[in-house]
Design a protein around this motif. Structure first.
Motif, PDB file in Angstrom:
ATOM      1  N   GLY A 163     -18.108  -3.441  -2.157  1.00 42.42           N
ATOM      2  CA  GLY A 163     -19.077  -2.892  -1.232  1.00 42.42           C
ATOM      3  C   GLY A 163     -18.311  -1.936  -0.406  1.00 42.42           C
ATOM      4  N   LEU A 164     -17.407  -1.228  -1.060  1.00 44.89           N
ATOM      5  CA  LEU A 164     -16.742   0.026  -0.371  1.00 44.89           C
ATOM      6  C   LEU A 164     -17.656   1.331  -0.279  1.00 44.89           C
ATOM      7  CD1 LEU A 164     -14.149  -1.726  -1.161  1.00 44.89           C
ATOM      8  CD2 LEU A 164     -13.066   0.524  -1.572  1.00 44.89           C
ATOM      9  N   ALA A 165     -17.645   1.573   1.287  1.00 47.49           N
ATOM     10  CA  ALA A 165     -18.393   2.894   1.441  1.00 47.49           C
ATOM     11  C   ALA A 165     -17.618   4.184   1.079  1.00 47.49           C
ATOM     12  CB  ALA A 165     -18.514   2.793   3.039  1.00 47.49           C
ATOM     13  N   ASP A 166     -17.993   5.309   1.178  1.00 50.92           N
ATOM     14  CA  ASP A 166     -17.911   6.492   0.959  1.00 50.92           C
ATOM     15  C   ASP A 166     -16.543   6.602   1.710  1.00 50.92           C
ATOM     16  OD1 ASP A 166     -19.722   7.271  -1.106  1.00 50.92           O
ATOM     17  OD2 ASP A 166     -20.876   8.431   0.295  1.00 50.92           O
ATOM     18  N   GLY A 167     -15.314   7.152   1.154  1.00 52.93           N
ATOM     19  CA  GLY A 167     -14.210   7.487   2.066  1.00 52.93           C
ATOM     20  C   GLY A 167     -13.290   6.203   2.112  1.00 52.93           C
ATOM     21  N   GLU A 168     -13.606   4.902   1.684  1.00 49.35           N
ATOM     22  CA  GLU A 168     -13.037   3.829   1.870  1.00 49.35           C
ATOM     23  C   GLU A 168     -12.071   3.714   0.734  1.00 49.35           C
ATOM     24  OE1 GLU A 168     -15.049   0.901   4.747  1.00 49.35           O
ATOM     25  OE2 GLU A 168     -15.840   0.411   2.599  1.00 49.35           O
ATOM     26  N   LYS A 169     -10.991   3.191   0.642  1.00 43.80           N
ATOM     27  CA  LYS A 169     -10.001   3.163  -0.045  1.00 43.80           C
ATOM     28  C   LYS A 169      -9.446   1.754  -0.191  1.00 43.80           C
ATOM     29  CE  LYS A 169      -8.871   8.068  -0.706  1.00 43.80           C
ATOM     30  NZ  LYS A 169      -9.842   8.362  -1.234  1.00 43.80           N
ATOM     31  N   VAL A 170      -9.066   1.042  -1.458  1.00 46.11           N
ATOM     32  CA  VAL A 170      -8.426  -0.258  -1.622  1.00 46.11           C
ATOM     33  C   VAL A 170      -6.741   0.111  -1.101  1.00 46.11           C
ATOM     34  CG1 VAL A 170      -7.616  -2.206  -2.847  1.00 46.11           C
ATOM     35  CG2 VAL A 170      -9.842  -1.422  -3.039  1.00 46.11           C
ATOM     36  N   ALA A 171      -6.075  -0.430  -0.143  1.00 46.84           N
ATOM     37  CA  ALA A 171      -4.789  -0.215   0.165  1.00 46.84           C
ATOM     38  C   ALA A 171      -3.885  -1.235  -0.515  1.00 46.84           C
ATOM     39  CB  ALA A 171      -4.508  -0.282   1.705  1.00 46.84           C
ATOM     40  N   GLY A 172      -4.577  -2.518  -0.686  1.00 50.90           N
ATOM     41  CA  GLY A 172      -3.837  -3.542  -1.302  1.00 50.90           C
ATOM     42  C   GLY A 172      -4.845  -4.687  -1.521  1.00 50.90           C
ATOM     43  N   VAL A 173      -4.472  -5.570  -2.811  1.00 53.35           N
ATOM     44  CA  VAL A 173      -4.906  -6.769  -2.905  1.00 53.35           C
ATOM     45  C   VAL A 173      -3.867  -7.744  -2.610  1.00 53.35           C
ATOM     46  CG1 VAL A 173      -6.083  -8.361  -4.508  1.00 53.35           C
ATOM     47  CG2 VAL A 173      -6.845  -5.863  -4.412  1.00 53.35           C
ATOM     48  N   ILE A 174      -3.983  -8.523  -1.587  1.00 53.95           N
ATOM     49  CA  ILE A 174      -2.898  -9.539  -1.358  1.00 53.95           C
ATOM     50  C   ILE A 174      -3.392 -10.735  -1.934  1.00 53.95           C
ATOM     51  CG2 ILE A 174      -1.362 -10.261   0.413  1.00 53.95           C
ATOM     52  CD1 ILE A 174      -1.835  -7.222   0.339  1.00 53.95           C
ATOM     53  N   LEU A 175      -2.495 -11.145  -2.878  1.00 53.49           N
ATOM     54  CA  LEU A 175      -2.823 -12.664  -3.220  1.00 53.49           C
ATOM     55  C   LEU A 175      -1.975 -13.558  -2.763  1.00 53.49           C
ATOM     56  CD1 LEU A 175      -2.656 -11.876  -7.212  1.00 53.49           C
ATOM     57  CD2 LEU A 175      -4.699 -12.115  -5.626  1.00 53.49           C
ATOM     58  N   ILE A 176      -2.473 -14.775  -2.059  1.00 53.30           N
ATOM     59  CA  ILE A 176      -1.752 -15.752  -1.103  1.00 53.30           C
ATOM     60  C   ILE A 176      -2.064 -17.061  -1.712  1.00 53.30           C
ATOM     61  CG2 ILE A 176      -1.727 -16.707   1.060  1.00 53.30           C
ATOM     62  CD1 ILE A 176      -2.836 -13.835   2.028  1.00 53.30           C
ATOM     63  N   GLY A 177      -0.962 -17.834  -1.877  1.00 60.80           N
ATOM     64  CA  GLY A 177      -0.931 -19.251  -2.063  1.00 60.80           C
ATOM     65  C   GLY A 177       0.415 -20.073  -2.324  1.00 60.80           C
ATOM     66  N   THR A 178       0.247 -21.278  -2.566  1.00 67.37           N
ATOM     67  CA  THR A 178       1.591 -22.042  -2.650  1.00 67.37           C
ATOM     68  C   THR A 178       2.191 -21.651  -3.964  1.00 67.37           C
ATOM     69  OG1 THR A 178       0.354 -23.974  -1.697  1.00 67.37           O
ATOM     70  CG2 THR A 178       2.339 -24.304  -3.076  1.00 67.37           C
TER      71      THR A 178
END
Length: 193
Positions: free
Chosen positions: A156-171
């Motif tokens: 659902g990114l709006a115009d001008g929005e960008k993914v800076a990072g996908v942070i995966l988190i777990g044990t």
């Protein structure tokens, strides 16, 4: 004062020992509700010139995460590089929590967009360090899904929005092997005027 010194030593050791485990080595359990709240609190403690909050976070966990990965896999099948992207997409599956940091820089503001993008990067790094501080592992990824229009539409990114990072988190199921790091001597120079 002794407590402040001990805390500084603990924090410096924490930062010096952080590693990025392989995405497949991040498994359940992930942070619970209380730990997640603390993690997001840590993530948002970043430099933010102009107090613009030029970023937002999308939490993806549980069934939503499984469906997100499924939908990404469906998008992969329509790509010319399907074999390669299929492998990188599977890396998103094992971690119980994914946090997408979205850069939403305010264009035309007196604070340059570059500084706003750096602030979003700082949110990513704080998530990675915060996860480590809470006893979890984290991996900061981008990959095809951060740039593909169909993949970012799922977020659902709006115009001008960008993914800076996908942070995966777990044990961390398997610690990352040590790797060579750039030396201080190679990375740091002194300005001599």
């Amino acid at each position: 004062m002794a407590t402040a010194v001990a805390t500084a030593i603990d924090a410096s050791e924490l930062l010096a020992t952080r590693r990025s485990p392989l995405p497949d080595a991040l498994v359940s359990p992930g942070p619970d509700a209380v730990e997640s709240a603390r993690l997001f609190e840590i993530a948002l403690r970043v430099p933010d010139h102009g107090r613009l909050a030029p970023w937002r976070l999308i939490r993806i966990a549980g069934e939503s995460k499984a469906r997100w990965v499924e939908r990404l896999m469906a998008i992969v099948e329509n790509r010319d590089d399907a074999a390669k992207t299929r492998v990188s997409t599977r890396k998103l599956a094992s971690a119980p929590l994914a946090v997408v940091v979205v850069s939403k820089a305010v264009s035309g503001h007196k604070v340059p967009e570059w500084e706003q993008w750096l602030s979003a990067g700082a949110v990513c790094m704080n998530l990675v360090n915060g996860a480590h501080a809470l006893g979890y592992g984290a991996q900061w990824l981008t990959g095809w899904h951060a740039y593909d229009h169909d993949a970012t539409a799922l977020l659902g990114l709006a115009d001008g929005e960008k993914v800076a990072g996908v942070i995966l988190i777990g044990t961390v199921a398997e610690p990352a092997a040590p790797r060579p790091r750039v030396s201080v001597d190679d990375a740091v120079t002194d300005l001599a005027l």
